[in-house]
Design a protein around this motif. Sequence first.
Motif, PDB file in Angstrom:
ATOM      1  N   SER A 128       3.606  -3.282   6.082  1.00 21.56           N
ATOM      2  CA  SER A 128       2.531  -2.443   5.573  1.00 21.56           C
ATOM      3  C   SER A 128       1.207  -3.194   5.559  1.00 21.56           C
ATOM      4  CB  SER A 128       2.876  -1.943   4.167  1.00 21.56           C
ATOM      5  OG  SER A 128       4.062  -1.180   4.188  1.00 21.56           O
ATOM      6  N   TYR A 132      -1.998  -1.850   7.662  1.00 21.46           N
ATOM      7  CA  TYR A 132      -3.228  -1.493   6.950  1.00 21.46           C
ATOM      8  C   TYR A 132      -4.389  -2.355   7.437  1.00 21.46           C
ATOM      9  CZ  TYR A 132      -6.271  -0.048   3.111  1.00 21.46           C
ATOM     10  OH  TYR A 132      -7.315   0.467   2.379  1.00 21.46           O
ATOM     11  N   ALA A 159       5.153   1.992   9.472  1.00 21.98           N
ATOM     12  CA  ALA A 159       4.090   1.814   8.475  1.00 21.98           C
ATOM     13  C   ALA A 159       2.763   2.313   9.026  1.00 21.98           C
ATOM     14  CB  ALA A 159       3.983   0.342   8.082  1.00 21.98           C
ATOM     15  N   ILE A 163       0.417   5.148   7.369  1.00 28.44           N
ATOM     16  CA  ILE A 163      -0.952   4.813   6.980  1.00 28.44           C
ATOM     17  C   ILE A 163      -1.943   5.675   7.744  1.00 28.44           C
ATOM     18  CG2 ILE A 163      -2.700   2.978   7.035  1.00 28.44           C
ATOM     19  CD1 ILE A 163      -0.285   1.027   6.532  1.00 28.44           C
ATOM     20  N   ASN A 287      -5.832  -4.591  -0.348  1.00 28.94           N
ATOM     21  CA  ASN A 287      -5.158  -3.705   0.604  1.00 28.94           C
ATOM     22  C   ASN A 287      -3.781  -3.296   0.085  1.00 28.94           C
ATOM     23  OD1 ASN A 287      -7.367  -4.119   2.259  1.00 28.94           O
ATOM     24  ND2 ASN A 287      -6.276  -5.318   3.793  1.00 28.94           N
ATOM     25  N   THR A 290      -4.009  -0.843  -2.745  1.00 24.71           N
ATOM     26  CA  THR A 290      -4.317   0.515  -2.275  1.00 24.71           C
ATOM     27  C   THR A 290      -3.044   1.229  -1.863  1.00 24.71           C
ATOM     28  OG1 THR A 290      -6.547  -0.079  -1.539  1.00 24.71           O
ATOM     29  CG2 THR A 290      -5.533   1.847  -0.507  1.00 24.71           C
ATOM     30  N   MET A 291      -2.189   0.537  -1.102  1.00 26.12           N
ATOM     31  CA  MET A 291      -0.946   1.170  -0.648  1.00 26.12           C
ATOM     32  C   MET A 291       0.037   1.394  -1.784  1.00 26.12           C
ATOM     33  SD  MET A 291      -0.342  -0.502   3.116  1.00 26.12           S
ATOM     34  CE  MET A 291      -0.689  -2.190   2.643  1.00 26.12           C
ATOM     35  N   TRP A 294      -0.922   4.568  -3.123  1.00 22.38           N
ATOM     36  CA  TRP A 294      -0.446   5.668  -2.265  1.00 22.38           C
ATOM     37  C   TRP A 294       1.024   5.962  -2.524  1.00 22.38           C
ATOM     38  CZ3 TRP A 294      -2.737   4.028   3.158  1.00 22.38           C
ATOM     39  CH2 TRP A 294      -4.110   4.293   3.158  1.00 22.38           C
ATOM     40  N   MET A 300       3.010   7.674   0.624  1.00 21.37           N
ATOM     41  CA  MET A 300       3.641   6.651   1.454  1.00 21.37           C
ATOM     42  C   MET A 300       4.989   6.301   0.852  1.00 21.37           C
ATOM     43  SD  MET A 300       1.847   3.045   2.541  1.00 21.37           S
ATOM     44  CE  MET A 300       2.689   1.864   3.588  1.00 21.37           C
TER      45      MET A 300
END
Length: 335
Positions: A128, A132, A159, A163, A287, A290-291, A294, A300
């Motif tokens: 991921s 990203y 991934a 994304i 980063n 952020t995921m 999600w 995600m």
Amino acid sequence: METELKAVRCNAWGQPETLTVETLPMPRPAAGEVLLRVHAAGVNFPDTLIIQGKYQFRPELPFTPGSEVAGEVLAVGDGVRHVGPGDRVIAFLNTGGYATHAIATASQVLPMPPELSFEEAAAFTLASGTSYHALVDRAKLQPGETLLVLGAAGGVGLAAVQIGHALGARVIAAAGSQDKLDVCKENGADETINYAAEDLRARLKELTGGPLGRYGGPDVIYDPVGGTFAEPAFRSIGWGGRYLVVGFAAGDIPSLPLNLPLLKGASIMGVFWGEFARRDPKGNARNLQTMIGWMQEGKMKLLVSKTYPLEGAAQALRDLEERKVTGKVVIVPEH
């Protein structure tokens, strides 16, 4: 505290079958380090290259492969404040993950979201993080743009599909079998290409419109595969497109005629997430956070298709090399 650990060891450069499982002394964390009890370790394509001495860096022999883990903090060195003993965490390592215990640099350790299992958390950072960094930091993928993902059913590929979908792009997933493409559709792909049965360029022309080489084509191409599909994919890229060089799972490093980026006004962008994470740990942490957000929002989801014991590490790597893996697989040590 335990005085010994078990670890998969690479004592000489070679194939997965040369790896052994050995008992080693338990390390102590130095200043700025964290000692973890590993509950799961992600298996990644670079691991297959590192044990052969073919990756961008060569660890000193002997060493324990494995770069991403999820587990529990046992002890911390001086200066570590953001995690403490008993915390469930995710960590990215240079090596050392295929073991019951591991040492991690504190800046590469993150609190683990409670919504994730250890297996899911161990499948998170490299695939991921790479995808990203590639799509956001490097290609700056925008909503409404078209993204082509080669090798789309693998760990980094899937991934990238998720994304790209979360970013609002139109995602075209390319893989070598229908069952893999079905997984891609379930994970956000809008269109699919079976490049074992279809002509890649012809199918891209059909999906993106316009005569090839002039108007149509993907805005961004995400390529963790290399090999024979790299040049036809690049020849199909749209004007001003960005071609992301992520890896070479096919084994062959392709050569592209340099007139192609000239004619398309296109860019070839290298993606080396591990070095990015080392140089900009704060940016990498942003980063990943952020995921994590999600995942908490349901945008995600991590797919772990199989788990292996420490003694099965060689088989896990061989399955990855032979492209038998969909999504991610992880090693689960026994304690």
